[in-house]
Scaffold this active site. Sequence first.
Site, short mmCIF file in Angstrom:
data_model
loop_
_atom_site.label_atom_id
_atom_site.label_comp_id
_atom_site.label_asym_id
_atom_site.label_seq_id
_atom_site.Cartn_x
_atom_site.Cartn_y
_atom_site.Cartn_z
N GLU A 1 0.78 -1.22 0.00
CA GLU A 1 0.00 0.00 0.00
C GLU A 1 0.82 1.29 0.00
OE1 GLU A 1 -4.04 -1.53 2.16
OE2 GLU A 1 -2.37 -1.10 3.48
C1 TNX Z 1 -4.47 -4.27 4.59
S1 TNX Z 1 -2.83 -6.57 3.99
C2 TNX Z 1 -3.21 -4.06 5.11
C3 TNX Z 1 -3.06 -3.70 6.51
C4 TNX Z 1 -4.38 -3.55 7.22
C5 TNX Z 1 -5.30 -4.65 6.78
C6 TNX Z 1 -6.61 -4.65 7.51
C7 TNX Z 1 -1.75 -5.54 4.01
C8 TNX Z 1 -0.48 -6.01 3.52
N1 TNX Z 1 -2.05 -4.32 4.43
O1 TNX Z 1 -2.32 -2.51 6.63
O2 TNX Z 1 -4.15 -3.62 8.60
O3 TNX Z 1 -5.53 -4.52 5.41
O4 TNX Z 1 -7.38 -5.74 7.17
#
Ligand code: TNX
Length: 556
Positions: A369
């Site tokens: 992200e």
């Molecule tokens: C996505 S999965 C994220 C996390 C969040 C999560 C909550 C991922 C690699 N990143 O930062 O905590 O969703 O479900």
Amino acid sequence: MPRRIAGLSVRIRALSTVLCVLLLAAAGFGLHRALGPRGEAVADHPPAGAPAGPRTADRIVPVPLSVTPGSGPGYRLTAGTVIRAAAGAEAVERQAGEVRRIAERLAEALRRPTGLPLPVAEPGDGDGIGLALDPALPETTGPEGYRLTADATGVRITARSPEGLFRGTQTLRQLLPPQIESTTRVTGGPEWTVAPVTVEDRPRYGYRGAMLDVARHFFTPAEVKGFIDRLALYKLNHLHLHLTDDQGWRIEIPARPALTAVGAVSEVGGTPGGFYTAADYQEIVRYAQERYLTVVPEIDLPGHSNAALAAQPELDCTGSARPWPYTGIEVGFSTLCPTGDAVFSFTRDVVTELARLTPGPYLHIGGDEVKRVAPAAYAEFVRRVGEQVRAAGKTPVGWNQTAPGGIGVLQFWDGRAGRDAELREATERGAEVIMSPSGRSYLDMKYESGYPLGLVWAGTIDVRSAYSWDPDTLVPVRAGSVLGVEAPLWTETLDTPGELDRMLLPRLPALAELGWSPRESHDWGRFRSRLAEEGARWEAAGYGYERRPEVPWPAR
Ligand code: TNX
């Protein structure tokens, strides 16, 4: 969850309701013929003298490779029971201490509820529980496989390595009545009898993990140990710790004291945070190692870094930091400056210290992200940090986004447009995959809409949907590239161990079975009845769990 899968699961649900009704009817008419995990017929009733309750084969989660019920009375633990530890042939003599420690830990666990003395002794004859290394077991047993036999004279566990013996002792726990998990003496309780049986077992995948997010909410070392206990019972072998995120930096890095002095003060919601000193972290690692779990530490870079930016504001070249402390739960806003000497000197300090503290082979660098960095700069950043990890003697792991940065072990979570094609191409170039599909394995997703804890961005995940998928084929990847599965537990909405338990149990055993048991043994109907038996075990242990209606829990 993509629409397509949701629609499919509705159809599967309808179909399996019909099947359930038919099966129940068949059982009612005495037509039910019990099958072992590979479809072989097994005795429908416990042999004479065996403890009442479920058939032996129905007590083991994850279901073993093969379970063959024996005949006769089985073995009852008594005041005369001795636990014997044998390292065996000279070649494995150096492992004697390790085998003995496994025996001591088993004895400790069994002494508490039973009140029996259960001394640990050297190899010899006589009744009791025997743990022995046996290099003559077939090579296919692997390091984690074991063989367990129980008859009137005792229980014997053999394996090619101490790790296998440890996994076998977890099976033994499950072959005893659920009260064996009690943390206090059980009086007027059951007979501590193991029904006669031979279990041959080994895992499907070498990597079976769970992740705990200690950044959004901090969990103390004692609480992390409790989490490890639950993983060990289901034969998981990796604990991934998500140590840093926007809301907190949870591991002390002596060269960068501000990371914890500033970055650890709070957590989601604004309550006080916390961090692990090197000694705390090493104690967690030791506790995990004793249960044959490898700790995989994650430092999430370059995004999810608001806490690091609060401590090192000079690394915020894009102006992405939010005012500190950040106590909300948005994702994707922060990034370290992806270029320049300062950032790589920072990552080197962190990577070097973490590698020093971590005996396991992996160091996870996050990489998910990142919305504010151009793809080429992102890939170059990941590549350089990956090199630092290798230079520190570790194998870098990253979330699937890190594929363009050449990371060789990718944790797949994000099935959105284009990601699975990118993953497949990476595996064709040699990358390996840990499967953590968010729509199936994310333990922070709600069981159903309206459930009080958790999130829903990846869909809701009931127990059946957590169980009903195949890590090898859910997304198309090079055959043989799947190392295993991992169930992440993100903690934006979870701040007590009791809340962790409610999300973990009963879904963790579903993921554990996908990781351990042979593909052809997967069967929701049989899984849910085995799972139902675990409820009493969790109650005896004092673990919380959610009594989901899909599972036929016995009345309390
Ligand atoms: C996505 S999965 C994220 C996390 C969040 C999560 C909550 C991922 C690699 N990143 O930062 O905590 O969703 O479900």
